[in-house]
Design a protein around this motif. Structure first.
Motif, PDB file in Angstrom:
ATOM      1  N   UNK A  31     -48.714 -42.384 -48.328  1.00 31.09           N
ATOM      2  CA  UNK A  31     -48.812 -41.550 -47.123  1.00 31.09           C
ATOM      3  C   UNK A  31     -48.385 -40.115 -47.371  1.00 31.09           C
ATOM      4  N   UNK A  32     -47.582 -39.877 -48.415  1.00 29.16           N
ATOM      5  CA  UNK A  32     -47.123 -38.512 -48.682  1.00 29.16           C
ATOM      6  C   UNK A  32     -46.857 -38.310 -50.161  1.00 29.16           C
ATOM      7  N   UNK A  33     -47.242 -37.136 -50.653  1.00 29.66           N
ATOM      8  CA  UNK A  33     -46.959 -36.725 -52.028  1.00 29.66           C
ATOM      9  C   UNK A  33     -46.170 -35.425 -51.950  1.00 29.66           C
ATOM     10  N   UNK A  34     -44.862 -35.517 -52.095  1.00 28.76           N
ATOM     11  CA  UNK A  34     -44.012 -34.340 -52.063  1.00 28.76           C
ATOM     12  C   UNK A  34     -43.984 -33.708 -53.457  1.00 28.76           C
ATOM     13  N   UNK A  35     -43.663 -32.434 -53.516  1.00 28.35           N
ATOM     14  CA  UNK A  35     -43.575 -31.744 -54.801  1.00 28.35           C
ATOM     15  C   UNK A  35     -42.288 -30.936 -54.886  1.00 28.35           C
ATOM     16  N   UNK A  36     -41.824 -30.725 -56.112  1.00 28.11           N
ATOM     17  CA  UNK A  36     -40.639 -29.897 -56.358  1.00 28.11           C
ATOM     18  C   UNK A  36     -40.778 -29.305 -57.749  1.00 28.11           C
ATOM     19  N   UNK A  37     -40.114 -28.161 -57.951  1.00 26.65           N
ATOM     20  CA  UNK A  37     -40.209 -27.474 -59.245  1.00 26.65           C
ATOM     21  C   UNK A  37     -38.861 -27.357 -59.949  1.00 26.65           C
ATOM     22  N   UNK A  38     -37.871 -28.105 -59.465  1.00 30.81           N
ATOM     23  CA  UNK A  38     -36.554 -28.156 -60.100  1.00 30.81           C
ATOM     24  C   UNK A  38     -35.831 -29.387 -59.608  1.00 30.81           C
ATOM     25  N   UNK A  39     -34.782 -29.765 -60.328  1.00 29.93           N
ATOM     26  CA  UNK A  39     -33.972 -30.907 -59.901  1.00 29.93           C
ATOM     27  C   UNK A  39     -33.314 -30.626 -58.556  1.00 29.93           C
ATOM     28  N   UNK A  71     -28.679 -38.872 -61.148  1.00 29.31           N
ATOM     29  CA  UNK A  71     -28.243 -38.672 -59.760  1.00 29.31           C
ATOM     30  C   UNK A  71     -28.958 -39.648 -58.820  1.00 29.31           C
ATOM     31  N   UNK A  72     -30.248 -39.841 -59.034  1.00 25.00           N
ATOM     32  CA  UNK A  72     -31.026 -40.748 -58.202  1.00 25.00           C
ATOM     33  C   UNK A  72     -30.506 -42.172 -58.327  1.00 25.00           C
ATOM     34  N   UNK A  73     -30.190 -42.583 -59.535  1.00 28.10           N
ATOM     35  CA  UNK A  73     -29.687 -43.944 -59.738  1.00 28.10           C
ATOM     36  C   UNK A  73     -28.362 -44.161 -59.003  1.00 28.10           C
ATOM     37  N   UNK A 201     -24.674 -36.515 -41.037  1.00 28.82           N
ATOM     38  CA  UNK A 201     -24.556 -36.307 -42.485  1.00 28.82           C
ATOM     39  C   UNK A 201     -25.270 -37.449 -43.194  1.00 28.82           C
ATOM     40  N   UNK A 202     -25.971 -37.120 -44.282  1.00 25.70           N
ATOM     41  CA  UNK A 202     -26.637 -38.180 -45.026  1.00 25.70           C
ATOM     42  C   UNK A 202     -25.599 -39.059 -45.713  1.00 25.70           C
ATOM     43  N   UNK A 203     -25.982 -40.286 -45.981  1.00 26.80           N
ATOM     44  CA  UNK A 203     -25.063 -41.236 -46.617  1.00 26.80           C
ATOM     45  C   UNK A 203     -24.626 -40.743 -47.989  1.00 26.80           C
ATOM     46  N   UNK A 204     -25.563 -40.192 -48.751  1.00 33.64           N
ATOM     47  CA  UNK A 204     -25.219 -39.705 -50.091  1.00 33.64           C
ATOM     48  C   UNK A 204     -24.266 -38.521 -50.031  1.00 33.64           C
ATOM     49  N   UNK A 205     -24.466 -37.631 -49.047  1.00 28.83           N
ATOM     50  CA  UNK A 205     -23.550 -36.496 -48.898  1.00 28.83           C
ATOM     51  C   UNK A 205     -22.155 -36.956 -48.504  1.00 28.83           C
ATOM     52  N   UNK A 234     -15.338 -42.044 -59.498  1.00 28.16           N
ATOM     53  CA  UNK A 234     -16.688 -42.570 -59.644  1.00 28.16           C
ATOM     54  C   UNK A 234     -17.662 -41.777 -60.475  1.00 28.16           C
ATOM     55  N   UNK A 235     -17.167 -40.809 -61.273  1.00 32.84           N
ATOM     56  CA  UNK A 235     -18.061 -40.003 -62.123  1.00 32.84           C
ATOM     57  C   UNK A 235     -17.775 -40.300 -63.595  1.00 32.84           C
ATOM     58  N   UNK A 236     -18.754 -40.872 -64.283  1.00 31.79           N
ATOM     59  CA  UNK A 236     -18.572 -41.184 -65.702  1.00 31.79           C
ATOM     60  C   UNK A 236     -18.811 -39.969 -66.587  1.00 31.79           C
ATOM     61  N   UNK A 237     -19.520 -38.981 -66.055  1.00 32.97           N
ATOM     62  CA  UNK A 237     -19.851 -37.773 -66.815  1.00 32.97           C
ATOM     63  C   UNK A 237     -18.939 -36.631 -66.358  1.00 32.97           C
TER      64      UNK A 237
END
Length: 267
Positions: A31-39, A71-73, A201-205, A234-237
């Motif tokens: 239904x949708x194809x979003x685009x982005x040019x950076x992370x 980040x997505x994972x 606020x979003x859950x991830x934020x 919670x950050x391994x990096x």
């Protein structure tokens, strides 16, 4: 019928336009194809829209596609990912596998090959959603009975329980949207919508804010090494943690600790 949402990410504009024009998107239930040019742009899309399938270049300026998928994972683990790259390097393929990318295609991409990979990805997504819906259905009966309710748990209670779960598990590096949703017996997409509606606020934020709040407390009131603090919240990096911390406080963790402890009553 569920309609899928795709995000195409590449810092080369002509590549994105080529994929938009060359892939036969209408062959699929998209239904949708979003685009982005950076992370950075890609993360903004994830915050604003559901994304089932990511098609992403690996080599991009500032942050790579691998950084983006890491980040997505963390926040959107159910998203399937397909990588595009100009270089057939083993290290790229190895990291892509570690991050559970579905496939890895060399540029210039043959649209037919990409369509075949997309078909596999969408079939996998469809099956995962079917299983989650069945699981959610069973859990939502169980939940109504345990609460003595017919209509289920009020959304505000869901949000409070989700927050409580986050507080109790904030130090888990792999704490995900799915984990949080499972704790309140809801589908991740539904919890995300309810959470945003109730809190603004979003859950991830929210999860990121809670991690950083704990980090600030530890930096101010303990002598723990910064690498240990990163792991604790919670950050391994360590580098990723430092970048996120500086983005939100305008100071790196070392300077924040110095400033905070110099102004504390015991400093």
């Amino acid at each position: 019928m569920y309609m899928y949402h795709v995000l195409v990410v590449d810092d080369e504009v002509y590549t994105v336009k080529g994929l938009q024009a060359g892939v036969q998107w209408d062959k699929f239930d998209i239904s949708s194809v979003h685009t982005a040019h950076s992370a950075k742009q890609a993360r903004a899309v994830f915050e604003a829209h559901p994304v089932d399938l990511l098609i992403c270049d690996i080599e991009m300026h500032q942050e790579s596609g691998l950084d983006l998928l890491e980040w997505i994972r963390r926040y959107y683990p159910s998203t399937e990912a397909v990588f595009l790259t100009c270089h057939s390097e083993f290290s790229y393929a190895q990291r892509a596998i570690q991050l559970h990318a579905l496939d890895y295609l060399l540029k210039p991409v043959k649209y037919e090959a990409l369509e075949e990979v997309m078909k596999r990805a969408l079939e996998k997504i469809k099956e995962s959603k079917r299983l989650l819906q069945v699981l959610e259905s069973h859990r939502s009966k169980a939940l109504a009975i345990s609460n003595g309710e017919v209509g289920g748990m009020p959304s505000v209670t869901v949000v409070e329980k989700a927050k409580q779960f986050i507080d109790e598990h904030i130090g888990q590096q792999d704490l995900s949207r799915v984990d949080i949703a499972n704790s309140v017996f809801l589908h991740p997409d539904h919890l995300t919508r309810v959470f945003k509606k109730e809190t603004g606020m979003s859950l991830s934020n929210y999860l990121q804010v809670k991690r950083l709040e704990l980090a600030k407390e530890l930096l101010t009131h303990s002598e723990m090494p910064i690498s240990d603090i990163a792991l604790t919240v919670g950050y391994s990096n360590l580098s990723y943690f430092s970048n996120i911390f500086k983005k939100h406080t305008d100071m790196n963790p070392i300077n924040y600790r110095r400033n905070a402890q110099s102004h504390s009553p015991t400093g």
